[in-house]
Design a protein around this motif. Structure first.
Motif, PDB file in Angstrom:
ATOM      1  N   TRP A  81       0.831  -1.202   0.000  1.00  0.00           N
ATOM      2  CA  TRP A  81       0.000   0.000   0.000  1.00  0.00           C
ATOM      3  C   TRP A  81       0.871   1.260   0.000  1.00  0.00           C
ATOM      4  CZ3 TRP A  81      -5.063   1.251  -0.528  1.00  0.00           C
ATOM      5  CH2 TRP A  81      -5.456   2.521  -0.120  1.00  0.00           C
ATOM      6  N   LEU A  82       1.892   1.255   0.860  1.00  0.00           N
ATOM      7  CA  LEU A  82       2.764   2.426   0.959  1.00  0.00           C
ATOM      8  C   LEU A  82       3.626   2.595  -0.286  1.00  0.00           C
ATOM      9  CD1 LEU A  82       3.917   2.102   4.692  1.00  0.00           C
ATOM     10  CD2 LEU A  82       2.210   3.669   3.751  1.00  0.00           C
ATOM     11  N   ALA A  83       3.977   1.474  -0.922  1.00  0.00           N
ATOM     12  CA  ALA A  83       4.878   1.539  -2.077  1.00  0.00           C
ATOM     13  C   ALA A  83       4.154   1.784  -3.389  1.00  0.00           C
ATOM     14  CB  ALA A  83       5.680   0.239  -2.183  1.00  0.00           C
ATOM     15  N   ASN A  84       2.836   1.688  -3.380  1.00  0.00           N
ATOM     16  CA  ASN A  84       2.084   1.732  -4.626  1.00  0.00           C
ATOM     17  C   ASN A  84       2.342   3.005  -5.422  1.00  0.00           C
ATOM     18  OD1 ASN A  84       0.179   1.236  -6.665  1.00  0.00           O
ATOM     19  ND2 ASN A  84      -1.512   2.023  -5.431  1.00  0.00           N
ATOM     20  N   GLU A  85       1.953   4.145  -4.894  1.00  0.00           N
ATOM     21  CA  GLU A  85       2.103   5.392  -5.641  1.00  0.00           C
ATOM     22  C   GLU A  85       3.571   5.742  -5.844  1.00  0.00           C
ATOM     23  OE1 GLU A  85       0.221   9.906  -5.800  1.00  0.00           O
ATOM     24  OE2 GLU A  85       0.058   8.718  -3.957  1.00  0.00           O
ATOM     25  N   ARG A  86       4.385   5.543  -4.792  1.00  0.00           N
ATOM     26  CA  ARG A  86       5.815   5.858  -4.918  1.00  0.00           C
ATOM     27  C   ARG A  86       6.471   5.009  -6.005  1.00  0.00           C
ATOM     28  NH1 ARG A  86       4.977   5.630   0.741  1.00  0.00           N
ATOM     29  NH2 ARG A  86       5.223   7.638   1.791  1.00  0.00           N
ATOM     30  N   GLY A  87       6.058   3.748  -6.091  1.00  0.00           N
ATOM     31  CA  GLY A  87       6.653   2.862  -7.085  1.00  0.00           C
ATOM     32  C   GLY A  87       6.348   3.294  -8.504  1.00  0.00           C
ATOM     33  N   TRP A  88       5.096   3.666  -8.779  1.00  0.00           N
ATOM     34  CA  TRP A  88       4.743   4.118 -10.124  1.00  0.00           C
ATOM     35  C   TRP A  88       5.389   5.465 -10.437  1.00  0.00           C
ATOM     36  CZ3 TRP A  88       3.527   0.074 -12.474  1.00  0.00           C
ATOM     37  CH2 TRP A  88       2.657  -0.870 -11.936  1.00  0.00           C
ATOM     38  N   ASP A  89       5.500   6.343  -9.428  1.00  0.00           N
ATOM     39  CA  ASP A  89       6.208   7.621  -9.631  1.00  0.00           C
ATOM     40  C   ASP A  89       7.667   7.375 -10.002  1.00  0.00           C
ATOM     41  OD1 ASP A  89       3.913   8.976  -9.044  1.00  0.00           O
ATOM     42  OD2 ASP A  89       4.500   9.527  -6.995  1.00  0.00           O
ATOM     43  N   ALA A  90       8.281   6.435  -9.288  1.00  0.00           N
ATOM     44  CA  ALA A  90       9.684   6.133  -9.559  1.00  0.00           C
ATOM     45  C   ALA A  90       9.860   5.535 -10.945  1.00  0.00           C
ATOM     46  CB  ALA A  90      10.222   5.167  -8.495  1.00  0.00           C
ATOM     47  N   LEU A  91       8.922   4.694 -11.369  1.00  0.00           N
ATOM     48  CA  LEU A  91       9.015   4.091 -12.698  1.00  0.00           C
ATOM     49  C   LEU A  91       8.898   5.155 -13.782  1.00  0.00           C
ATOM     50  CD1 LEU A  91       9.172   1.563 -14.452  1.00  0.00           C
ATOM     51  CD2 LEU A  91       6.675   1.365 -14.288  1.00  0.00           C
ATOM     52  N   VAL A  92       7.976   6.108 -13.592  1.00  0.00           N
ATOM     53  CA  VAL A  92       7.829   7.201 -14.562  1.00  0.00           C
ATOM     54  C   VAL A  92       9.122   8.002 -14.655  1.00  0.00           C
ATOM     55  CG1 VAL A  92       6.663   9.397 -14.998  1.00  0.00           C
ATOM     56  CG2 VAL A  92       5.327   7.390 -14.350  1.00  0.00           C
TER      57      VAL A  92
END
Length: 345
Positions: free
Chosen positions: A28-39
């Motif tokens: 849950w905590l990594a969800n948005e951060r992970g997609w931001d990092a991928l972008v």
């Protein structure tokens, strides 16, 4: 010997549940951060519409899937562990009004969007909570947003923020009370009301921890397997229209000179699929362009409480008549609040 073995198995199972809970929180905590990092890693511009739409789809799909799996399992465990007859008796003994108020209170403290509140709604319906109470929660959870209230207070004034909270709460309770006058149970799809958990307490049987976990897992799998494709469809539609906020259109067609501005703003807000944090700045911009307060409030409430993706997902648990009744009642209620804000604002 048998009791000692069962105790060890229960301990092992509790450790597995704790590990699963920590994994869920980490995802849950990594969800948005992970997609931001991928972008960022791919060197893409998140502000561009195509990238923003894909980012929104990936983030929101994972978020709703996590909520659906996590909340349905937790609610399933609660249903398997509690005597639902006592829970229903408790609510019935307190009266309908107390149940509706509790539903609104839970809606206020759960920071869910219109789609994210659906998993908990499904769990409440499956647990046998009165449908009028569960529908009240479904209205209040996105509509009465504490995040939106804080932002409204900062940008519109705290008196308006308080009026927003009171108006949204009263509307939720009123619609729930009206729904309680009708027998709506036949208009709920059978997939919500059936499952292994419902059979655990038959004959006064007290299920063991492994039985409760197995039943909760199976019921979660059944419901998830029935609705996941509709989640994808709903979020995909939301992603396609995410970020397209036609401010000039609203300023022109929902301006103070149009007596039907509240109706236009309410209907136009439905497809936008944004949360309170996303729509309040848009509402503030429309207000500065001369749009009346009630029209702006109707637009913001419609945007956060109703959405096409929500309708698509709810169709898997509500039959068409109840779905139409729900959307119609909330839409008319928001319009009425918009006219009242214009009258007294």
């Amino acid at each position: 010997m048998v009791q000692a073995l069962e105790s060890r198995n229960d301990t092992r199972l509790r450790l597995m549940l704790a590990g699963g809970a920590m994994l869920w929180v980490a995802l849950w905590l990594a969800n948005e951060r992970g997609w931001d990092a991928l972008v960022g890693l791919l060197g893409l511009d998140l502000k561009s519409r195509p990238v923003g739409a894909v980012h929104f789809f990936l983030y929101d799909t994972v978020k709703i899937f996590l909520l659906l799996l996590g909340l349905m399992f937790v609610v399933g465990m609660l249903r398997a562990s509690l005597d639902l007859e006592k829970a229903r008796t408790f609510l019935e003994g307190r009266g309908l009004f107390v149940g509706l108020v509790l539903a609104v209170a839970l809606g206020v403290v759960t920071p869910f969007c219109s789609c994210s509140s659906i998993p908990l709604f499904i769990g409440f319906v499956a647990a046998g909570i009165p449908l009028s109470v569960t529908l009240t929660f479904l209205i209040a959870s996105p509509l009465v947003s504490e995040i939106a209230a804080i932002m409204i207070g900062d940008q519109f004034g705290w008196g308006i923020a308080l009026a927003y909270l009171v108006a949204g709460s009263v509307l939720s309770i009123l619609i729930g009370w009206i729904f309680s006058r009708f027998n709506l149970e036949p208009w709920v799809e059978d997939v919500v009301k059936s499952g292994r958990v419902a059979t655990l307490h038959t004959g006064g049987h007290k299920p063991t921890l492994p039985q409760r976990v197995d039943a909760a897992v199976e019921e979660t799998k059944d419901i998830f397997g029935d609705v996941w494709k509709w989640v994808l469809l709903g979020v995909a539609l939301g992603a396609a229209i995410h970020g397209w906020v036609p401010a000039d259109f609203f300023a022109r067609f929902a301006g103070p000179d149009n007596p039907f501005a509240v109706v236009v703003a309410t209907v136009a807000g439905m497809p936008l699929y944004v949360n309170g944090a996303g729509v309040v700045p848009v509402g503030e911009a429309l207000w500065t362009k001369g749009m009346s307060l009630g029209t702006v409030m109707a637009f913001m409430m419609s945007s956060i409480a109703l959405s096409i993706p929500q309708a698509i997902m709810l169709r898997r648990v509500l039959k068409p008549r109840l779905l139409a009744l729900y959307f119609g009642a909330v839409t008319l209620g928001i319009m009425a609040l918009g006219f009242l804000f214009n009258l007294f604002g």
